[in-house]
Scaffold this motif. Structure first.
Motif, PDB file in Angstrom:
ATOM      1  N   ASP A 160      67.986 -46.475  29.351  1.00 12.30           N
ATOM      2  CA  ASP A 160      68.713 -45.503  28.098  1.00 12.30           C
ATOM      3  C   ASP A 160      66.952 -44.533  27.553  1.00 12.30           C
ATOM      4  O   ASP A 160      67.013 -44.401  26.153  1.00 12.30           O
ATOM      5  N   LEU A 161      66.190 -43.855  28.558  1.00 13.68           N
ATOM      6  CA  LEU A 161      65.197 -43.546  28.248  1.00 13.68           C
ATOM      7  C   LEU A 161      64.998 -41.852  28.066  1.00 13.68           C
ATOM      8  O   LEU A 161      65.962 -41.515  29.176  1.00 13.68           O
ATOM      9  N   SER A 162      64.861 -41.149  27.257  1.00 16.04           N
ATOM     10  CA  SER A 162      64.777 -40.045  27.660  1.00 16.04           C
ATOM     11  C   SER A 162      63.732 -39.179  28.894  1.00 16.04           C
ATOM     12  O   SER A 162      62.973 -40.111  29.003  1.00 16.04           O
ATOM     13  N   ASN A 163      63.471 -38.720  28.863  1.00 17.75           N
ATOM     14  CA  ASN A 163      62.655 -37.807  30.013  1.00 17.75           C
ATOM     15  C   ASN A 163      61.391 -37.261  29.778  1.00 17.75           C
ATOM     16  O   ASN A 163      60.163 -38.157  30.817  1.00 17.75           O
ATOM     17  N   GLU A 165      60.104 -39.938  27.259  1.00 19.43           N
ATOM     18  CA  GLU A 165      59.440 -41.766  27.582  1.00 19.43           C
ATOM     19  C   GLU A 165      59.412 -41.855  28.989  1.00 19.43           C
ATOM     20  O   GLU A 165      58.354 -42.430  29.587  1.00 19.43           O
ATOM     21  N   ILE A 166      59.798 -41.442  29.882  1.00 20.46           N
ATOM     22  CA  ILE A 166      60.081 -41.761  31.800  1.00 20.46           C
ATOM     23  C   ILE A 166      58.473 -41.462  31.434  1.00 20.46           C
ATOM     24  O   ILE A 166      58.164 -41.923  31.988  1.00 20.46           O
ATOM     25  N   ALA A 167      58.419 -39.781  31.525  1.00 19.58           N
ATOM     26  CA  ALA A 167      57.280 -38.753  31.656  1.00 19.58           C
ATOM     27  C   ALA A 167      56.280 -39.789  31.589  1.00 19.58           C
ATOM     28  O   ALA A 167      55.257 -39.818  31.726  1.00 19.58           O
ATOM     29  N   ALA A 168      56.316 -40.684  30.158  1.00 15.92           N
ATOM     30  CA  ALA A 168      55.047 -41.511  29.462  1.00 15.92           C
ATOM     31  C   ALA A 168      54.685 -42.467  30.140  1.00 15.92           C
ATOM     32  O   ALA A 168      53.322 -42.707  30.230  1.00 15.92           O
ATOM     33  N   LYS A 169      54.974 -43.014  29.904  1.00 20.23           N
ATOM     34  CA  LYS A 169      55.558 -44.157  30.643  1.00 20.23           C
ATOM     35  C   LYS A 169      54.998 -44.271  32.316  1.00 20.23           C
ATOM     36  O   LYS A 169      54.724 -45.091  32.642  1.00 20.23           O
ATOM     37  N   LEU A 170      55.792 -43.778  33.404  1.00 20.18           N
ATOM     38  CA  LEU A 170      55.427 -43.281  34.112  1.00 20.18           C
ATOM     39  C   LEU A 170      53.789 -42.477  34.870  1.00 20.18           C
ATOM     40  O   LEU A 170      53.418 -42.541  35.877  1.00 20.18           O
ATOM     41  N   TYR A 171      53.341 -42.089  33.625  1.00 21.48           N
ATOM     42  CA  TYR A 171      52.319 -40.872  33.936  1.00 21.48           C
ATOM     43  C   TYR A 171      52.366 -40.038  34.920  1.00 21.48           C
ATOM     44  O   TYR A 171      51.685 -39.246  35.486  1.00 21.48           O
ATOM     45  N   ILE A 172      53.416 -39.174  34.288  1.00 21.47           N
ATOM     46  CA  ILE A 172      53.692 -37.906  35.413  1.00 21.47           C
ATOM     47  C   ILE A 172      54.440 -37.104  34.020  1.00 21.47           C
ATOM     48  O   ILE A 172      54.627 -37.231  33.323  1.00 21.47           O
ATOM     49  N   THR A 173      54.064 -35.653  35.108  1.00 23.49           N
ATOM     50  CA  THR A 173      55.147 -34.486  33.722  1.00 23.49           C
ATOM     51  C   THR A 173      56.404 -34.712  33.785  1.00 23.49           C
ATOM     52  O   THR A 173      57.311 -35.164  34.208  1.00 23.49           O
ATOM     53  N   GLU A 174      56.783 -34.228  32.539  1.00 27.87           N
ATOM     54  CA  GLU A 174      58.361 -34.226  32.676  1.00 27.87           C
ATOM     55  C   GLU A 174      59.166 -33.133  33.226  1.00 27.87           C
ATOM     56  O   GLU A 174      60.477 -33.472  33.266  1.00 27.87           O
ATOM     57  N   ASN A 175      58.751 -31.999  34.052  1.00 22.82           N
ATOM     58  CA  ASN A 175      59.339 -31.848  35.068  1.00 22.82           C
ATOM     59  C   ASN A 175      59.508 -32.075  35.725  1.00 22.82           C
ATOM     60  O   ASN A 175      60.229 -32.291  36.636  1.00 22.82           O
ATOM     61  N   THR A 176      58.536 -32.966  36.248  1.00 22.38           N
ATOM     62  CA  THR A 176      58.569 -34.216  37.763  1.00 22.38           C
ATOM     63  C   THR A 176      59.925 -34.683  37.457  1.00 22.38           C
ATOM     64  O   THR A 176      60.296 -34.954  38.738  1.00 22.38           O
ATOM     65  N   VAL A 177      59.791 -35.124  36.770  1.00 19.31           N
ATOM     66  CA  VAL A 177      60.761 -36.297  36.086  1.00 19.31           C
ATOM     67  C   VAL A 177      62.297 -36.114  35.984  1.00 19.31           C
ATOM     68  O   VAL A 177      63.490 -36.374  36.231  1.00 19.31           O
ATOM     69  N   LYS A 178      61.906 -34.763  35.821  1.00 19.70           N
ATOM     70  CA  LYS A 178      63.778 -33.351  35.575  1.00 19.70           C
ATOM     71  C   LYS A 178      64.201 -33.593  36.971  1.00 19.70           C
ATOM     72  O   LYS A 178      65.221 -33.581  38.009  1.00 19.70           O
ATOM     73  N   LYS A 179      62.862 -33.330  38.311  1.00 21.55           N
ATOM     74  CA  LYS A 179      63.450 -33.396  39.943  1.00 21.55           C
ATOM     75  C   LYS A 179      63.874 -34.452  39.957  1.00 21.55           C
ATOM     76  O   LYS A 179      64.798 -34.693  41.431  1.00 21.55           O
ATOM     77  N   HIS A 180      63.322 -35.546  39.834  1.00 22.78           N
ATOM     78  CA  HIS A 180      63.974 -36.730  40.424  1.00 22.78           C
ATOM     79  C   HIS A 180      64.807 -36.971  40.161  1.00 22.78           C
ATOM     80  O   HIS A 180      65.729 -37.537  40.604  1.00 22.78           O
ATOM     81  N   VAL A 181      65.178 -36.376  38.136  1.00 28.25           N
ATOM     82  CA  VAL A 181      66.144 -36.999  37.981  1.00 28.25           C
ATOM     83  C   VAL A 181      67.498 -36.348  38.321  1.00 28.25           C
ATOM     84  O   VAL A 181      69.084 -37.049  39.163  1.00 28.25           O
ATOM     85  N   ASN A 182      67.444 -35.071  38.857  1.00 30.79           N
ATOM     86  CA  ASN A 182      68.205 -33.996  39.769  1.00 30.79           C
ATOM     87  C   ASN A 182      69.007 -34.337  41.516  1.00 30.79           C
ATOM     88  O   ASN A 182      69.829 -34.814  41.592  1.00 30.79           O
TER      89      ASN A 182
END
Length: 208
Positions: A160-163, A165-182
């Protein structure tokens, strides 16, 4: 105004629109109908999707794979049709143009099939075929065609982490997280985080 949700109605509207375009532009609508190409594109897409099917994906996972494979099949068929056309001889300018237009019909069919199948919406909260009902257990993320990075992001979603929070934890950008989530939601056939968590979150152990 209530939006239409019937895929068949939307598909009919698309065909009517194409017919109107042919009427306005003055070309024969039936000239875009080529039965051999239709059979090659549809059968190729079905076969490629079946070869790429992973156990546990369910019908919605297969549908997502089928849409992409129909596009691929259309492009491949168009390419091979043009190669066969050029191999048959050296056409003049008019023949070359006419042949190229005709041989790109498979690519058009691929886009058309993709559009029609994309009208079929995945149930927002419904599990895949064979998946346990909500509260009855969790599906296995390993059964889906997720990359290592997508698996890592998926596990963080289940926490239940936000995009951000995931970006900070995995050391990637939030836009990259959004692409992975999609990509994750598309591959598993989930409409949103709630539906994803319901299906994949570990079932709480009952206390004795």
């Amino acid at each position: 105004m209530r939006p239409m949700s019937n895929p068949a109605v939307k598909a009919v509207i698309l065909l009517v629109y194409l017919a109107l375009l042919s009427l306005i532009m003055g070309f024969d609508f039936l000239r875009i109908v080529n039965l051999p190409f239709l059979v090659m594109v549809s059968s190729g897409g079905l076969l490629l999707a079946l070869l790429g099917y992973r156990k546990g994906s369910g019908k919605w996972g297969y549908l997502q794979k089928l849409k992409i494979m129909l596009l691929f099949s259309g492009g491949l068929t168009a390419f091979l049709a043009n190669i066969a056309f050029l191999s048959a001889g050296t056409p003049d300018g008019a023949e070359l143009y006419a042949g190229a237009v005709q041989n790109f019909l498979p690519l058009f069919y691929g886009f058309l099939f993709y559009f029609i199948l994309d009208l079929i919406r995945v149930p927002q909260d419904g599990p895949e075929d064979g998946a346990p009902p909500p509260g009855g257990g969790a599906e296995n993320l390993e059964d889906y065609d997720l990359t290592r990075r997508e698996l890592a992001v998926a596990r963080e979603i289940l926490l239940d982490l936000s995009n951000g929070e995931i970006a900070a934890k995995l050391y990637i950008t939030e836009n990259t997280v959004k692409k992975h989530v999609n990509h994750i939601f598309q591959k598993v056939g989930a409409r949103n985080r709630t539906a994803f968590i319901v299906r994949f979150a570990p079932k709480p152990e009952s206390k004795a």
